[in-house]
Motif scaffolding. Structure first.
Motif, PDB file in Angstrom:
ATOM      1  N   ILE A  84       0.825  -1.206   0.000  1.00  0.00           N
ATOM      2  CA  ILE A  84       0.000   0.000   0.000  1.00  0.00           C
ATOM      3  C   ILE A  84       0.858   1.255   0.000  1.00  0.00           C
ATOM      4  O   ILE A  84       0.591   2.211  -0.746  1.00  0.00           O
ATOM      5  CB  ILE A  84      -0.939   0.011   1.224  1.00  0.00           C
ATOM      6  CG1 ILE A  84      -1.876  -1.203   1.191  1.00  0.00           C
ATOM      7  CG2 ILE A  84      -1.741   1.302   1.301  1.00  0.00           C
ATOM      8  CD1 ILE A  84      -2.742  -1.345   2.437  1.00  0.00           C
ATOM      9  N   LEU A  85       1.900   1.274   0.831  1.00  0.00           N
ATOM     10  CA  LEU A  85       2.607   2.514   1.137  1.00  0.00           C
ATOM     11  C   LEU A  85       3.816   2.799   0.254  1.00  0.00           C
ATOM     12  O   LEU A  85       4.107   3.968  -0.018  1.00  0.00           O
ATOM     13  CB  LEU A  85       3.027   2.498   2.609  1.00  0.00           C
ATOM     14  CG  LEU A  85       1.884   2.405   3.620  1.00  0.00           C
ATOM     15  CD1 LEU A  85       2.426   2.319   5.037  1.00  0.00           C
ATOM     16  CD2 LEU A  85       0.940   3.589   3.482  1.00  0.00           C
ATOM     17  N   VAL A  86       4.541   1.769  -0.168  1.00  0.00           N
ATOM     18  CA  VAL A  86       5.747   2.020  -0.978  1.00  0.00           C
ATOM     19  C   VAL A  86       5.416   2.719  -2.293  1.00  0.00           C
ATOM     20  O   VAL A  86       6.086   3.692  -2.671  1.00  0.00           O
ATOM     21  CB  VAL A  86       6.535   0.708  -1.209  1.00  0.00           C
ATOM     22  CG1 VAL A  86       7.600   0.908  -2.298  1.00  0.00           C
ATOM     23  CG2 VAL A  86       7.194   0.266   0.095  1.00  0.00           C
ATOM     24  N   PRO A  87       4.391   2.281  -3.066  1.00  0.00           N
ATOM     25  CA  PRO A  87       4.069   3.016  -4.297  1.00  0.00           C
ATOM     26  C   PRO A  87       3.712   4.478  -4.046  1.00  0.00           C
ATOM     27  O   PRO A  87       4.151   5.367  -4.784  1.00  0.00           O
ATOM     28  CB  PRO A  87       2.885   2.235  -4.882  1.00  0.00           C
ATOM     29  CG  PRO A  87       3.027   0.862  -4.321  1.00  0.00           C
ATOM     30  CD  PRO A  87       3.568   1.064  -2.935  1.00  0.00           C
ATOM     31  N   VAL A  88       2.915   4.741  -2.996  1.00  0.00           N
ATOM     32  CA  VAL A  88       2.546   6.121  -2.686  1.00  0.00           C
ATOM     33  C   VAL A  88       3.785   6.925  -2.307  1.00  0.00           C
ATOM     34  O   VAL A  88       3.962   8.071  -2.739  1.00  0.00           O
ATOM     35  CB  VAL A  88       1.513   6.154  -1.539  1.00  0.00           C
ATOM     36  CG1 VAL A  88       1.129   7.583  -1.199  1.00  0.00           C
ATOM     37  CG2 VAL A  88       0.282   5.346  -1.921  1.00  0.00           C
ATOM     38  N   MET A  89       4.645   6.335  -1.494  1.00  0.00           N
ATOM     39  CA  MET A  89       5.860   7.021  -1.072  1.00  0.00           C
ATOM     40  C   MET A  89       6.725   7.419  -2.271  1.00  0.00           C
ATOM     41  O   MET A  89       7.237   8.545  -2.354  1.00  0.00           O
ATOM     42  CB  MET A  89       6.667   6.117  -0.135  1.00  0.00           C
ATOM     43  CG  MET A  89       7.946   6.756   0.376  1.00  0.00           C
ATOM     44  SD  MET A  89       8.964   5.580   1.285  1.00  0.00           S
ATOM     45  CE  MET A  89       9.511   4.531  -0.077  1.00  0.00           C
ATOM     46  N   LEU A  90       6.863   6.523  -3.243  1.00  0.00           N
ATOM     47  CA  LEU A  90       7.714   6.803  -4.395  1.00  0.00           C
ATOM     48  C   LEU A  90       7.144   7.914  -5.275  1.00  0.00           C
ATOM     49  O   LEU A  90       7.889   8.783  -5.746  1.00  0.00           O
ATOM     50  CB  LEU A  90       7.926   5.529  -5.213  1.00  0.00           C
ATOM     51  CG  LEU A  90       8.896   4.513  -4.602  1.00  0.00           C
ATOM     52  CD1 LEU A  90       8.889   3.217  -5.403  1.00  0.00           C
ATOM     53  CD2 LEU A  90      10.312   5.081  -4.552  1.00  0.00           C
ATOM     54  N   VAL A  91       5.822   7.898  -5.515  1.00  0.00           N
ATOM     55  CA  VAL A  91       5.262   8.943  -6.380  1.00  0.00           C
ATOM     56  C   VAL A  91       5.280  10.301  -5.684  1.00  0.00           C
ATOM     57  O   VAL A  91       5.463  11.334  -6.336  1.00  0.00           O
ATOM     58  CB  VAL A  91       3.833   8.582  -6.851  1.00  0.00           C
ATOM     59  CG1 VAL A  91       3.846   7.332  -7.718  1.00  0.00           C
ATOM     60  CG2 VAL A  91       2.865   8.429  -5.693  1.00  0.00           C
ATOM     61  N   VAL A  92       5.135  10.324  -4.348  1.00  0.00           N
ATOM     62  CA  VAL A  92       5.237  11.590  -3.619  1.00  0.00           C
ATOM     63  C   VAL A  92       6.676  12.072  -3.626  1.00  0.00           C
ATOM     64  O   VAL A  92       6.956  13.264  -3.825  1.00  0.00           O
ATOM     65  CB  VAL A  92       4.706  11.429  -2.178  1.00  0.00           C
ATOM     66  CG1 VAL A  92       4.971  12.695  -1.359  1.00  0.00           C
ATOM     67  CG2 VAL A  92       3.214  11.128  -2.197  1.00  0.00           C
ATOM     68  N   PHE A  93       7.621  11.161  -3.436  1.00  0.00           N
ATOM     69  CA  PHE A  93       9.042  11.531  -3.446  1.00  0.00           C
ATOM     70  C   PHE A  93       9.459  12.037  -4.825  1.00  0.00           C
ATOM     71  O   PHE A  93      10.344  12.895  -4.938  1.00  0.00           O
ATOM     72  CB  PHE A  93       9.887  10.326  -3.042  1.00  0.00           C
ATOM     73  CG  PHE A  93      11.339  10.657  -2.821  1.00  0.00           C
ATOM     74  CD1 PHE A  93      11.737  11.471  -1.770  1.00  0.00           C
ATOM     75  CD2 PHE A  93      12.313  10.149  -3.670  1.00  0.00           C
ATOM     76  CE1 PHE A  93      13.069  11.772  -1.563  1.00  0.00           C
ATOM     77  CE2 PHE A  93      13.655  10.438  -3.474  1.00  0.00           C
ATOM     78  CZ  PHE A  93      14.035  11.263  -2.415  1.00  0.00           C
ATOM     79  N   ALA A  94       8.840  11.513  -5.878  1.00  0.00           N
ATOM     80  CA  ALA A  94       9.159  11.975  -7.235  1.00  0.00           C
ATOM     81  C   ALA A  94       8.799  13.440  -7.419  1.00  0.00           C
ATOM     82  O   ALA A  94       9.437  14.155  -8.196  1.00  0.00           O
ATOM     83  CB  ALA A  94       8.419  11.115  -8.265  1.00  0.00           C
ATOM     84  N   ARG A  95       7.788  13.902  -6.698  1.00  0.00           N
ATOM     85  CA  ARG A  95       7.352  15.286  -6.832  1.00  0.00           C
ATOM     86  C   ARG A  95       7.986  16.218  -5.801  1.00  0.00           C
ATOM     87  O   ARG A  95       8.170  17.404  -6.071  1.00  0.00           O
ATOM     88  CB  ARG A  95       5.822  15.364  -6.692  1.00  0.00           C
ATOM     89  CG  ARG A  95       5.077  14.798  -7.892  1.00  0.00           C
ATOM     90  CD  ARG A  95       3.577  14.891  -7.685  1.00  0.00           C
ATOM     91  NE  ARG A  95       2.857  14.588  -8.906  1.00  0.00           N
ATOM     92  CZ  ARG A  95       2.523  15.478  -9.831  1.00  0.00           C
ATOM     93  NH1 ARG A  95       2.845  16.743  -9.673  1.00  0.00           N
ATOM     94  NH2 ARG A  95       1.866  15.126 -10.924  1.00  0.00           N
ATOM     95  N   THR A  96       8.297  15.701  -4.617  1.00  0.00           N
ATOM     96  CA  THR A  96       8.823  16.539  -3.537  1.00  0.00           C
ATOM     97  C   THR A  96       9.989  15.830  -2.865  1.00  0.00           C
ATOM     98  O   THR A  96       9.813  14.754  -2.285  1.00  0.00           O
ATOM     99  CB  THR A  96       7.731  16.829  -2.496  1.00  0.00           C
ATOM    100  OG1 THR A  96       6.608  17.413  -3.141  1.00  0.00           O
ATOM    101  CG2 THR A  96       8.254  17.768  -1.425  1.00  0.00           C
ATOM    102  N   ARG A  97      11.159  16.435  -2.943  1.00  0.00           N
ATOM    103  CA  ARG A  97      12.345  15.830  -2.323  1.00  0.00           C
ATOM    104  C   ARG A  97      12.952  16.815  -1.321  1.00  0.00           C
ATOM    105  O   ARG A  97      13.328  17.928  -1.676  1.00  0.00           O
ATOM    106  CB  ARG A  97      13.377  15.464  -3.408  1.00  0.00           C
ATOM    107  CG  ARG A  97      12.907  14.327  -4.282  1.00  0.00           C
ATOM    108  CD  ARG A  97      13.798  14.114  -5.482  1.00  0.00           C
ATOM    109  NE  ARG A  97      13.869  15.286  -6.347  1.00  0.00           N
ATOM    110  CZ  ARG A  97      12.904  15.621  -7.215  1.00  0.00           C
ATOM    111  NH1 ARG A  97      11.812  14.904  -7.296  1.00  0.00           N
ATOM    112  NH2 ARG A  97      13.038  16.677  -7.969  1.00  0.00           N
TER     113      ARG A  97
END
Length: 397
Positions: A198-211
Motif C-alpha cells: 500500500i505505502l511504498v508506491p505512494v511514497m515513491l510517487v510523492v518523493f518523485a514530486r517533492t524531495r
C-alpha cells in the motif's frame, strides 16, 4: 389446410417499408444512399429479390447510421457543436483520455480488478476473496477522492508523510505478523494486509514530486524496513523506482535514497526467502492458463491495464515524464517480481493491499495533462480541458 406463399404484393410492400425505415434512420448526410437503394429496389422485378436486397442494404447501413447519430449526440452533449476530434468516436475518447491521466488510471484499476474477479470466479476461489478485492477497490477509490480534493501538500508536509510511511513500515518489520521467518503483514479485524504494497508506491510517487532531507530520511527508513522484513520484491521495486527517478531527475537527495535502497536490496539477496506460493495470489501468471485460457487472458490483460496510464502519459505529456516513468516502473517491477518468485500478483490476484496501493499511487499522476511545446506557454486550454473531461466521462459511460 396448408398455408400458401405470401402474396407478391406483401413482399413488395415489406421491401418498400424497409427502404422507408432506412431513410428515416439515416442522418441527412447519408440519405442519398437510402434514396439510391430505394430506386434500386423499385427497379428489381422479382418481389422476393427486391425484399432480400432491401433487407441486406438495411443490415449494412443501419450500424453506420447508429454510429453517426451517436457521434452527433456526443457532440451535442459536450457542447462542441460538431463531431469532436477526428470525426471518430474512438479518437474522441482517446484524446480525452490523454488529457486526464488520473481518470484513465481509475478506469484501468476498475478494469483490472474486474478481470481479477473473472479469473477467481473461473478458478473457483471462495466468494469471500472476491468480496475482499471489490471492497479494497471501493476503499482505495474513496481514499483517492479524499486526497484528490485536498490542497496540494507543502514540501514539509510531504516530507513528514514519507517519514511517517517509513516509520510505519519499520514498525511492521519489527512488530508485524510473521510467517516462515518474514514479517511483512499486520492483522486488522481478521484481515491480513501488507503495508509495503500500500505505502511504498505512494511514497515513491510523492518523493518523485517533492524531495527534501526529511523525505530522503523517510525513504531510508523504508529501505531499512524492507531489508529487515525481509521483502526482496519490495526492495527491488524501491531500488528500480529510485533508479529511474535518478535518471530522469538528477538530484543528490535521490542518489542518497538510491544508495539506501541498493543496500537494502543486497541485504534481502543475502537472506533466504522461504515463503511458499499461496493459491490465487502467487504464480498465477502461469497457473491461470492451466485453469482455463479465459482465466489466463484475464490475468494478463488486467496486468497490461496497470501500465497503460504510464504509457499514455509518457507518450502524450513530455512535461512531466519523470512521474510517469516512476509510476510505470513501480508496477512493471511488481509484475516482474510476481513472475519470478512467490510474490503477490498485483490487483488481479487475491489481496486488497496491492489494489489500494495502486489506486492511491494514482495521486502522483496529474488530473489534467499539460504538454511542453518548446518555449511556448504551458498554460492549459480551460475550454478544451472541460470538453475533454466530458468526452471521457461519456465514453466511459
Amino acid at each position: 389446410m396448408s398455408i400458401g406463399p405470401a402474396p407478391a404484393g406483401l413482399r413488395r410492400r415489406l421491401a418498400d417499408a424497409a427502404c422507408r425505415a432506412l431513410l428515416a434512420a439515416l442522418p441527412p448526410a447519408q440519405r442519398a444512399w437510402g434514396q439510391a437503394i430505394r430506386c434500386e429496389v423499385s427497379a428489381i422485378g422479382d418481389d422476393t429479390k427486391a425484399l432480400l436486397f432491401a433487407l441486406d442494404s438495411a443490415r449494412g447501413l443501419l450500424p453506420r447510421a447508429a454510429a453517426a447519430r451517436l457521434r452527433h449526440s456526443l457532440a451535442s452533449l459536450t457542447g462542441d457543436g460538431a463531431t469532436p476530434v477526428g470525426d471518430t468516436f474512438a479518437m474522441t475518447i482517446l484524446e480525452a483520455a490523454l488529457h486526464r491521466p488520473r481518470a484513465v488510471g481509475i478506469g484501468c484499476a476498475i478494469g483490472a480488478v474486474a478481470l481479477g474477479l473473472v479469473y477467481m470466479t473461473i478458478a473457483g476461489a471462495p466468494p469471500r476473496y472476491l468480496a475482499i478485492n471489490a471492497g479494497a477497490l471501493l476503499i482505495g477509490l474513496t481514499m483517492l477522492a479524499l486526497l484528490g480534493h485536498a490542497t496540494p501538500m507543502a514540501r514539509r508536509a510531504a516530507g513528514g508523510l514519507i517519514v511517517a510511511i517509513g516509520a510505519a513500515l519499520l514498525a511492521t518489520a519489527l512488530l508485524g505478523a510473521r510467517a516462515d521467518g518474514a514479517a511483512r503483514w499486520i492483522s486488522l479485524g481478521g484481515l491480513t494486509i501488507q503495508p509495503t504494497s500500500i505505502l511504498v508506491p505512494v511514497m515513491l510517487v510523492v518523493f518523485a514530486r517533492t524531495r527534501t532531507v526529511s523525505a530522503t530520511a523517510g525513504v531510508a527508513l523504508a529501505a531499512l524496513a524492507v531489508a529487515l522484513q525481509p521483502d526482496r520484491a519490495m526492495a527491488g521495486i524501491l531500488l528500480l523506482g529510485l533508479a529511474v527517478l535518478a535518471i530522469t531527475r538528477r538530484d543528490r537527495l535521490i542518489v542518497a535514497g538510491l544508495i539506501a535502497a541498493a543496500i537494502a536490496f543486497v541485504a534481502t539477496l543475502a537472506q533466504t526467502d522461504t515463503l511458499i506460493a499461496v493459491p490465487y495470489v502467487d504464480q498465477i501468471l502461469y497457473s491461470s492458463f492451466a485453469v482455463h485460457a479465459g482465466a489466463g487472458l484475464a490475468i494478463w490483460t488486467g496486468l497490461a491495464l496497470l501500465l497503460l496510464p504510464a504509457i499514455l502519459g509518457w507518450w502524450r505529456n513530455d512535461g512531466d515524464r519523470g512521474t510517469y516513468a516512476v509510476f510505470g516502473t513501480i508496477w512493471l517491477a511488481t509484475i516482474l517480481a510476481a513472475a519470478l518468485g512467490n510474490y503477490p500478483t498485483p490487483v488481479v490476484g487475491y489481496g486488497g493491499s496491492a489494489i489500494i496501493g495502486y489506486v492511491l499511487s494514482l495521486v502522483g499522476l496529474p488530473k489534467v495533462a499539460t504538454v511542453a511545446t518548446g518555449r511556448a506557454s504551458r498554460t492549459p486550454d480551460v475550454r478544451r480541458e472541460e470538453l475533454s473531461d466530458r468526452h471521457l466521462r461519456i465514453g466511459i459511460a
